[in-house]
Every structure is written in structure tokens, then in C-alpha cells.
Motif scaffolding. Structure first.
Motif, PDB file in Angstrom:
ATOM      1  N   LYS A  53       0.790  -1.263   0.001  1.00 58.20           N
ATOM      2  CA  LYS A  53       0.154  -0.032   0.197  1.00 58.20           C
ATOM      3  C   LYS A  53       0.839   1.058  -0.056  1.00 58.20           C
ATOM      4  O   LYS A  53       0.538   2.146  -0.751  1.00 58.20           O
ATOM      5  N   LYS A  54       1.873   1.307   0.763  1.00 62.97           N
ATOM      6  CA  LYS A  54       2.944   2.313   0.861  1.00 62.97           C
ATOM      7  C   LYS A  54       3.836   2.480  -0.657  1.00 62.97           C
ATOM      8  O   LYS A  54       3.334   3.671  -1.024  1.00 62.97           O
ATOM      9  N   ILE A  55       3.666   1.632  -1.162  1.00 68.07           N
ATOM     10  CA  ILE A  55       4.500   1.668  -2.514  1.00 68.07           C
ATOM     11  C   ILE A  55       3.397   2.323  -3.417  1.00 68.07           C
ATOM     12  O   ILE A  55       3.929   3.150  -4.371  1.00 68.07           O
ATOM     13  N   ALA A  56       2.314   2.005  -3.373  1.00 70.94           N
ATOM     14  CA  ALA A  56       1.355   2.257  -4.420  1.00 70.94           C
ATOM     15  C   ALA A  56       0.813   3.633  -4.026  1.00 70.94           C
ATOM     16  O   ALA A  56       0.665   4.641  -5.053  1.00 70.94           O
ATOM     17  N   GLU A  61       1.693   9.640  -5.765  1.00 70.74           N
ATOM     18  CA  GLU A  61       2.152  10.671  -5.319  1.00 70.74           C
ATOM     19  C   GLU A  61       3.191  11.121  -6.529  1.00 70.74           C
ATOM     20  O   GLU A  61       3.228  12.388  -6.852  1.00 70.74           O
ATOM     21  N   TYR A  62       3.995  10.489  -6.804  1.00 67.52           N
ATOM     22  CA  TYR A  62       5.148  10.749  -7.860  1.00 67.52           C
ATOM     23  C   TYR A  62       4.157  11.132  -9.200  1.00 67.52           C
ATOM     24  O   TYR A  62       4.681  12.069  -9.807  1.00 67.52           O
ATOM     25  N   PRO A  68       9.359  11.703 -12.890  1.00 67.71           N
ATOM     26  CA  PRO A  68       9.454  10.609 -13.580  1.00 67.71           C
ATOM     27  C   PRO A  68       9.395   9.261 -12.525  1.00 67.71           C
ATOM     28  O   PRO A  68       9.952   9.252 -11.683  1.00 67.71           O
ATOM     29  N   ILE A  69       8.872   8.078 -13.170  1.00 64.83           N
ATOM     30  CA  ILE A  69       8.582   7.002 -12.492  1.00 64.83           C
ATOM     31  C   ILE A  69       9.328   5.936 -13.372  1.00 64.83           C
ATOM     32  O   ILE A  69       9.164   5.826 -14.481  1.00 64.83           O
ATOM     33  N   GLN A  70      10.509   5.210 -12.679  1.00 57.67           N
ATOM     34  CA  GLN A  70      11.340   4.245 -13.427  1.00 57.67           C
ATOM     35  C   GLN A  70      10.842   2.946 -13.274  1.00 57.67           C
ATOM     36  O   GLN A  70      10.149   2.601 -12.218  1.00 57.67           O
ATOM     37  N   PRO A  71      10.340   2.229 -14.429  1.00 52.60           N
ATOM     38  CA  PRO A  71       9.614   0.997 -14.411  1.00 52.60           C
ATOM     39  C   PRO A  71      11.040   0.084 -13.628  1.00 52.60           C
ATOM     40  O   PRO A  71      11.969   0.232 -13.792  1.00 52.60           O
TER      41      PRO A  71
END
Length: 72
Positions: A53-56, A61-62, A68-71
Motif C-alpha cells: 500500500k505504501k508503494i502504491a 504521489e510521484y 518521472p517513475i522508473q519501471p
């Protein structure tokens, strides 16, 4: 111990035996390979998916901040 090892050991002591016969004799007398047993957890952790849940949440938020979100 494998069927091949059993047959080799018996041959070393003077027996004439094949791998299929070793397998047949073991099965006849109830010897089978042991299988790994699945065990259930004893304790249920209430915070089990906190990490996910924290990661999601951080991912959202990012994304909202246009970072940018890196895959993976």
C-alpha cells in the motif's frame, strides 16, 4: 538415495538387478519419494500489505507531482 545408487550397491554385493526392478520393488513395499510439504503460517500479520500500500501511495504521489517513475 536414488534407484541408480540402490541398483549399483546391490550389484556390488553380487546381485543382478535393473533400475526398473528396483523401482518396482520399492513401490511394492511402500517406499516412495518424499515430497515437500506446504506449511501454513501460524500467525496472521495484520500489517501484511502495508509495504504494498505504501508503494502504491508513493507511486501515485510521484505521478501526480509529474516526477518521472522508473519501471522496475
Amino acid at each position: 538415495m536414488t534407484h541408480k545408487e540402490i541398483a549399483s550397491g546391490l550389484r556390488a554385493t553380487g546381485f543382478t538387478i535393473s533400475l526398473p526392478l528396483v523401482a518396482k520393488l520399492l513401490k511394492k513395499h511402500g517406499y516412495v519419494k518424499r515430497k515437500a510439504q506446504k506449511k501454513q503460517t501460524i500467525e496472521i500479520n495484520q500489517n501484511r500489505d502495508y509495504q504494498f500500500k505504501k508503494i502504491a501511495r508513493l507511486h501515485a504521489e510521484y505521478r501526480e507531482a509529474s516526477n518521472p517513475i522508473q519501471p522496475f
